[in-house]
Design a protein around this motif. Structure first.
Motif, short mmCIF file in Angstrom:
data_model
loop_
_atom_site.label_atom_id
_atom_site.label_comp_id
_atom_site.label_asym_id
_atom_site.label_seq_id
_atom_site.Cartn_x
_atom_site.Cartn_y
_atom_site.Cartn_z
N PRO C 43 -68.20 38.32 73.16
CA PRO C 43 -67.05 38.01 72.37
C PRO C 43 -67.39 36.77 71.29
O PRO C 43 -66.45 36.15 71.03
CB PRO C 43 -66.06 37.55 73.39
CG PRO C 43 -66.58 37.20 74.35
CD PRO C 43 -68.06 37.72 74.53
N MET C 44 -68.38 36.72 70.59
CA MET C 44 -68.71 35.83 69.58
C MET C 44 -69.85 36.54 68.90
O MET C 44 -70.72 37.33 69.08
CB MET C 44 -68.79 34.43 70.14
CG MET C 44 -69.56 34.17 71.04
SD MET C 44 -71.42 34.27 71.04
CE MET C 44 -71.83 35.01 72.40
N PHE C 45 -70.10 35.77 67.70
CA PHE C 45 -71.32 36.04 66.83
C PHE C 45 -72.72 35.91 67.26
O PHE C 45 -73.37 35.13 66.30
CB PHE C 45 -70.85 35.41 65.22
CG PHE C 45 -69.69 35.99 64.70
CD1 PHE C 45 -68.87 37.22 65.14
CD2 PHE C 45 -69.42 35.56 63.44
CE1 PHE C 45 -67.92 37.41 64.61
CE2 PHE C 45 -68.31 36.13 62.90
CZ PHE C 45 -67.48 37.13 63.18
N ALA C 46 -73.15 36.50 68.32
CA ALA C 46 -74.47 36.38 68.66
C ALA C 46 -75.04 37.64 67.85
O ALA C 46 -75.09 38.62 68.20
CB ALA C 46 -74.65 36.42 70.07
N LEU C 230 -58.86 39.50 66.89
CA LEU C 230 -58.94 40.37 68.13
C LEU C 230 -58.87 39.45 69.46
O LEU C 230 -58.03 40.06 70.01
CB LEU C 230 -60.49 40.99 68.16
CG LEU C 230 -60.80 41.92 69.13
CD1 LEU C 230 -59.53 43.32 69.26
CD2 LEU C 230 -62.00 42.46 69.02
N HIS C 231 -59.59 38.45 69.53
CA HIS C 231 -59.34 37.39 70.67
C HIS C 231 -57.84 37.15 70.92
O HIS C 231 -57.44 37.23 71.94
CB HIS C 231 -60.02 36.14 70.55
CG HIS C 231 -61.47 36.11 70.51
ND1 HIS C 231 -62.15 34.96 70.40
CD2 HIS C 231 -62.31 36.96 71.04
CE1 HIS C 231 -63.35 35.27 70.65
NE2 HIS C 231 -63.49 36.36 71.05
N ASP C 278 -53.25 31.24 67.07
CA ASP C 278 -54.17 32.24 66.79
C ASP C 278 -55.43 31.83 65.98
O ASP C 278 -56.48 32.25 66.06
CB ASP C 278 -53.61 33.37 66.05
CG ASP C 278 -53.00 32.90 64.70
OD1 ASP C 278 -52.82 31.61 64.51
OD2 ASP C 278 -52.73 33.90 63.75
N ASP C 279 -55.61 30.75 65.45
CA ASP C 279 -56.58 29.99 64.83
C ASP C 279 -57.43 29.31 65.60
O ASP C 279 -58.53 28.99 65.24
CB ASP C 279 -56.08 29.30 63.54
CG ASP C 279 -55.25 30.16 62.53
OD1 ASP C 279 -56.14 31.17 62.13
OD2 ASP C 279 -54.40 29.89 62.18
N CYS C 280 -56.73 28.94 66.79
CA CYS C 280 -57.51 27.90 67.82
C CYS C 280 -58.85 28.57 67.98
O CYS C 280 -59.13 29.55 68.24
CB CYS C 280 -56.59 27.86 68.93
SG CYS C 280 -57.20 26.61 70.32
#
Lengths: 426, 344, 328
Positions: C43-46, C230-231, C278-280
């Motif tokens: 769930p992140m940009f790897a 999405l998170h 939501d920006d956290c």
């Protein structure tokens, strides 16, 4: 009351009525109680020298008077200047100040004006190079012109009328930055990251010492009485900050020892009182003193002469000059529970939190006659506290000693009712 | 020797000078266009220039992709001809003897399968496991007293993206030649080649000619590109022949497809003086011929531009940087105009 | 137990984060060399375009791939694959919640490094006004919607296949992360078709903006990240939570000052206990910057793991102001 200054000129200061007012209060504070902490001697002595003997406690360099906690002292220190808090508690000056303000005005503002109009103002902190007057309540705002009329150089630090909005925050940040520019003109010094850091460290250290002291007061039974703590925080108004912090750290060390020894500064069942409202400033420690003389103990307060002045600490994310100044600005505006702001939710939440975390039995709400904002908030605060099951006593008073008897009766009755409630509860 | 129709046509089609030179250096030999048999994974019935697959999958991946149940199937065609685009289905020759061998990851020694059916049905087999599958079609025909021995070979990979590393590693290290193949060509892998690697035009590619697992020096090896451009070299002491996979795909920009799948064909030949009998007919010499086809794709260098990419990126960074700087310098937004300077 | 808790609450969070982020960066950007593979549902940009070094792949890449399948496939057999893929992604996600952003995401780490560089150079950071904040905050939802609709459109045959994985094409991680393993091939414009030209030019423009943006604005890109959107949409059951006790809050705004994402609610909202906006990015800097004991805390499956304390605040705050050894 033709010319009070002439009278003081005739008599040596230590024999004047003004000195006797301070001396009487100090004697009560020291002599009416057993077991004063030995490290309080520094503060007793400081007040005796400054208020009773009229000794000079002047300091070097540029002196900047402040009329409110909203003036960022770190900035003043950073420019190598010294802040002196001008809020005054003397009945003597209150009477003199009555010439400037309407009769039904706040004693504190009157006393401050009275002091500023005097030639030899007590405490003797030396000639002021600038007075910073934040635009808070109406009475303080209008005092600006009067102070200027007395020959002082006054800077109005513009505080927004509300504090919640982002607009107010940005406005206030600008005010603080402009204040820094004014200080630069006054002192001719530069504001750098380094000297602001050092100034903030100074204040932080004092705040850490205060918070430690504050936390000791959570203990039940109490380790220290409220009258002593008010004296300590009052000393912060004019004492050298490093010396003050050293003295508080010594006091804290002693309290730590007291805690270890299981020492009780008050009776185990003494009602624990939270003090709020108009600020007690020496020598006007009348109300806290009466509470403790009547068997209560002031365990916490929510006033701008003590807790509100030293409790909230600055957080800086990036230690760059503009960021640091903005952070300071935030600290002086955002957490402030002063009743001049439209909303009083923050103050109520703060009181409820203090009442809960300090195991408070009752709240004493002091309002100076003429302080409208505190009077106006009283109802909502009482409601909120009652809802939480905490009793509150609202007291309207001023600097005059005339109502002492009546106050004592009311406080005694209030404390008695708390004791009865507690007995019934157990 | 003889006029080669392929070479002849090539010269007039050929635009880049570079390739002319390199091709001219190769010796020209006779290879009868009609009798070279090779295996392709593209049916000659398909339209010219079709990209690998509309699904955008990689070359060499199984067909279907979940459309039907069961293990993936692969279909290959035996073609005859030396021009990848013009080759036609190989016609069955009554005289020829044909053996078809399928090497699977589970059977490295290979198993005989029925010869490819007549014409359009091609050679179909299942690929149950991940790994490389190889097909050898060996054809023997007698021409006067010479035996023509042709081994057409194809190598097909079957890999899924969800396959585990171990399986991939095993497939990549498995042997790639048969010890008893009369002759075969092995494409040498590029450094760092993985199961999904593709050959790109412009790269240097070498092939090794083996006979019964041993390198064959001095074989004539010919590389034919998708457009039919060819070059012939002689294999060196290790049986190796090197070619540059030439770029021969120059469509108008609007029609360019970066996944354009082109087919190359490699043909290796040598003659040997061996006597023997084929179908009770004696022969005195044998002409060994091996073929291998594969696909290659346009190189990213043909359509990607660093200059433009970096230019656009730097321009954006620079413009936004300057804009931010100027904004900060010149702005007089309310409440922000007072800034403190440590030095002033 | 109490001593352990005090030690954790007194931790120098910023330093801890620097090292943790570095470790995660190495794991995800160079882990591939050590045969580490955490799968392709992270769930992140790897970034998956970091072919050689990647230790796992950002879920958005396979998701867009899957959604671009032809419709009969997508709404038939393949839907199961999409759902299981999402399930695995979700399991990864609920473990750390948005902590993936603040602690693990390599692109986030790079932005923090750029921020550190700016700080070193003494350049002040930019802030949005509340109005800009409100408007820009919606961008990530738009990107998320596009990121799902465009691949669906490809599957339906409306868009060119060159639009495949549309978000990856414009995501700065595709250009930036492969650089760390020496792969420069994404810093190009693809001229193979008009769509490819448009998408790659857009990608490079955004990369350029990303570099400037991250320099002047803390966590510049996170504001627009569709993964972040999405998170937030699926964050309710997450295990790691940021909680606030409004009764203890003095609204001093110290947390708001520390917030890289300029979330004002963290300081002003005293009603909601579940305070994650939501920006956290769940960096927990706000917890570290809070001087009120217990006002802010991070909980994992309702167990408090990091809590604001006075001592911790003073310890962390003192570092910057040289108060390490108070004078006696």
């Amino acid at each position: 009351m033709t010319n009070p200054n002439a009278k003081t000129a005739a008599l040596p200061y230590n024999r004047s009525r003004q000195a006797r007012e301070a001396e009487t209060m100090l004697d009560h504070i020291t002599d009416d109680f057993d077991d004063n902490p030995p490290s309080m001697a520094y503060f007793y002595d400081l007040f005796r020298r400054a208020y009773c003997r009229g000794e000079s406690i002047e300091r070097e360099g540029v002196r900047v008077g402040t009329t409110c906690i909203h003036a960022p002292e770190e900035l003043i220190y950073a420019f190598g200047a010294t802040p002196v808090r001008l809020c005054n508690g003397s009945y003597h000056y209150d009477q003199i100040g009555a010439d400037f303000m309407p009769a039904k005005s706040c004693s504190l503002v009157k006393a401050t004006l009275g002091m500023l109009s005097s030639e030899n103002a007590i405490p003797k902190t030396g000639k002021l190079d600038l007075i910073v007057n934040p635009t808070t309540c109406d009475q303080k705002k209008k005092a600006s012109a009067m102070m200027a009329g007395m020959g002082h150089s006054v800077y109005e630090l513009e505080l927004p009328p509300a504090k919640e909005s982002e607009q107010a925050r940005v406005y206030w940040q600008r005010s603080v930055r402009e204040f820094a520019v004014r200080l630069r003109q006054l002192t001719g010094k530069k504001l750098t990251r380094k000297n602001l850091m050092a100034a903030m460290a100074k204040t932080s250290r004092a705040q850490v010492a205060f918070r430690t002291l504050h936390n000791f007061r959570r203990k039940a039974p109490s380790l220290i009485l409220g009258k002593d703590v008010f004296l300590v925080t009052n000393a912060y108004f004019f004492d050298d900050i490093d010396r003050w912090t050293d003295a508080v750290e010594r006091l804290n060390a002693e309290l730590a020892q007291r805690e270890k020894d299981g020492f009780c500064a008050a009776q185990k069942k003494a009602p624990r009182i939270l003090f709020t409202g108009s600020p007690p400033v020496f020598p006007n420690l009348k109300l806290p003193l009466v509470i403790e003389q009547s068997g209560g103990v002031v365990v916490a307060d929510e006033t701008c002469s003590a807790n509100r002045m030293l409790y909230d600490m600055t957080s800086v994310d990036e230690w760059l000059l503009n960021n640091m100044v903005d952070s300071l600005a935030d600290k002086y505006l955002k957490p402030c529970t002063c009743p001049i702001f439209p909303n009083n939710d923050d103050r109520i939440r703060r009181l409820l939190d203090l009442a809960k975390s300090f195991a408070v039995d009752g709240v004493v709400y002091q309002t100076f006659a003429g302080c409208q904002v505190y009077e106006m908030e009283q109802r909502s605060v009482a409601e909120a506290l009652n809802k939480a099951g905490i009793v509150m006593l609202a007291v309207e008073t001023d600097y005059s000693p005339d109502d002492l008897g009546q106050l004592t009766t009311r406080i005694e009755a209030f404390l008695e009712s708390i004791k009865t409630r507690k007995r019934k509860a157990t | 020797m003889n006029f080669d129709p392929i070479m002849g046509r090539m010269t007039h089609r050929f635009a880049p000078v570079l390739l002319l030179v390199s091709l001219a250096s190769g010796p020209v030999t006779a290879l009868e266009g009609g009798c070279v048999l090779w295996i392709s994974d593209t049916s000659p019935m398909r339209a010219e220039g079709a990209p690998a697959r509309r699904g955008g999958g990689m070359g060499g991946m199984p067909m279907g992709g979940g459309m039907h149940s069961g293990p993936p199937m692969k279909r290959l065609w035996l073609l005859s001809g030396t021009d990848p685009q013009k080759a036609a289905f190989a016609r069955g020759d009554a005289d020829a003897s044909v053996e078809t061998l399928l090497v699977t990851p589970s059977k490295p020694e290979g198993e005989s399968v029925p010869p490819p059916g007549e014409g359009h049905r091609g050679l179909v087999f299942e690929m149950p496991a991940q790994g490389f599958y190889r097909v050898y079609v060996t054809t023997r025909t007698l021409q006067e007293r010479m035996l023509n021995l042709n081994v057409a070979k194809a190598e097909v990979g079957n890999f899924g993206h969800d396959g585990d590393e171990e399986e991939h590693d095993r497939a990549m290290t498995a042997p790639r030649a048969l010890e008893n193949a009369a002759i075969e060509i092995v494409r040498e892998r590029q450094p760092k080649e993985g199961p999904f690697s593709q050959v790109r035009s412009g790269t240097e590619q070498s092939f090794i000619v083996l006979r019964k697992g041993l390198p064959v020096p001095d074989a004539r090896v010919r590389f034919v590109s998708h457009q039919g451009w060819s070059k012939e070299v002689t294999s060196d002491g290790q049986g190796r022949a090197r070619f540059q996979v030439v770029r021969d795909y120059f469509p108008p920009w609007g029609e360019f497809q970066k996944r354009f799948k082109a087919t190359y064909l490699v043909i290796a030949e040598f003659d040997a003086t061996e006597a023997g009998n084929h179908k009770d007919q004696p022969y005195t010499s044998v002409r060994y011929q091996a073929t291998l086809s594969g696909s290659y794709y346009p190189s990213p260098e043909d359509y990607r531009s660093y200059a433009w990419g970096l230019g656009v990126g730097l321009l954006a960074a620079l413009l936004s940087g300057v804009a931010t700087y100027l904004y900060r310098r010149r702005r007089l937004r309310p409440f922000q105009e007072v800034r403190l300077d440590e030095k002033a | 137990m109490k001593r352990l808790k005090d030690a954790i609450d007194g931790v120098d969070l910023n330093r801890f984060r620097i090292w943790f982020q570095l470790a995660m960066f190495v794991l995800l950007v160079y882990g591939g060399y050590l045969a580490i593979n955490l799968g392709n549902h992270l769930p992140m940009f790897a970034c998956g375009f970091n072919q050689e070094g990647r230790g796992g792949i950002c879920y958005l890449m396979p998701l867009q791939h899957q959604l671009a399948r032809p419709w009969p496939q997508l709404f038939g057999m393949a839907s199961l694959g999409v759902l299981t893929g999402f399930g695995i992604f979700w399991l990864w996600f609920i473990f750390l919640n948005k902590g993936w952003c603040g602690y693990v995401c390599p692109l986030g780490t790079i932005q923090d490094w750029i921020t550190a560089l700016r700080r070193r150079l003494g350049v002040r950071y930019a802030r949005y006004t509340q109005d800009q904040f409100r408007h820009l905050s919606r961008v990530k939802y738009v990107l998320l919607a596009l990121m799902i609709l465009i691949p669906l459109g490809i599957g339906g045959g409306w868009f060119s296949r060159d639009m495949g994985t549309p978000f990856c094409l414009i995501c700065p991680a595709r250009m930036v992360l492969p650089l760390f393993t020496g792969d420069l091939s994404h810093l190009t414009v693809d001229f193979s078709s008009k769509t490819a030209v448009a998408m790659t030019v857009l990608g490079m423009l955004i990369t350029g903006l990303f570099l400037t943006g991250a320099f002047v604005k803390k966590r510049f890109f996170c504001f627009f990240c569709p993964m972040s959107a999405l998170h937030y949409l699926i964050s309710r059951p997450a295990l790691l939570k940021l909680r606030k006790d409004g009764d203890k809050c003095t609204r001093c705004g110290d947390c708001y000052r520390a917030c890289d994402m300029e979330i004002k609610a963290i300081a002003d909202d005293v009603k909601n206990a579940d305070i994650m906006a939501d920006d956290c990015i769940l960096c927990l800097k706000c917890v570290a910057a809070c001087p009120e004991p217990g006002a802010l805390k991070a909980t994992f499956a309702t167990i408090t793991i990091f809590e604001s304390t006075e001592a911790g605040f003073i310890k962390r705050c003192q570092k910057g102001i040289g108060l390490d050894q108070p004078k006696r």
